[in-house]
Write a protein that holds these residues in place. Structure first.
Motif, short mmCIF file in Angstrom:
data_model
loop_
_atom_site.label_atom_id
_atom_site.label_comp_id
_atom_site.label_asym_id
_atom_site.label_seq_id
_atom_site.Cartn_x
_atom_site.Cartn_y
_atom_site.Cartn_z
N GLU A 45 -20.88 -64.95 80.49
CA GLU A 45 -21.63 -66.29 81.01
C GLU A 45 -20.76 -67.43 81.11
O GLU A 45 -20.58 -68.36 81.66
CB GLU A 45 -22.75 -66.37 80.12
N ARG A 80 -17.44 -67.66 80.87
CA ARG A 80 -16.30 -67.84 81.88
C ARG A 80 -16.80 -67.96 83.11
O ARG A 80 -16.14 -68.94 83.76
CB ARG A 80 -15.53 -66.12 81.80
N SER A 81 -17.96 -67.59 83.50
CA SER A 81 -18.51 -67.88 84.78
C SER A 81 -18.87 -69.40 84.90
O SER A 81 -18.76 -70.17 85.85
CB SER A 81 -19.99 -67.24 85.11
N GLU A 82 -19.23 -70.06 83.65
CA GLU A 82 -19.69 -71.52 83.61
C GLU A 82 -18.25 -72.45 83.55
O GLU A 82 -18.33 -73.48 84.47
CB GLU A 82 -20.50 -71.83 82.39
#
Length: 87
Positions: A49, A51-53
């Motif tokens: 999560e 990393r995605s942000e």
């Protein structure tokens, strides 16, 4: 499998066995390994999560979609004041 425990861990296991919560040292070890696996799964999920942000934020920054830090800090402070003011 031979297992050597520190005195503290041995005492912990002894207390768990005495409480009746676990029937054997194998049961305690299994519960501990399951908890470790769950924690690792949560960690990996949260890491994905974050990393995605970060990637989303980097993409926004590349497009020039930046936020003004001082106004964002003020917004966060207002939210915190409001949250602490609620009964």
């Amino acid at each position: 499998m031979a297992l050597s425990l520190s005195p503290e861990l041995q005492q912990f296991c002894d207390r768990q066995l005495a409480s009746g919560k676990y029937a054997s040292l194998d049961d305690i070890l299994l519960a501990g390994l399951q908890a470790l696996a769950e924690r690792e799964q949560l960690y990996q999920g949260r890491f994905a999560e974050l990393r995605s942000e970060v990637l989303l934020g980097a993409s926004e920054a590349e497009r020039g979609e930046l936020l003004k830090a001082s106004s964002e800090i003020d917004t966060i402070r207002q939210r915190l004041r409001h949250r602490h003011a609620e009964p």
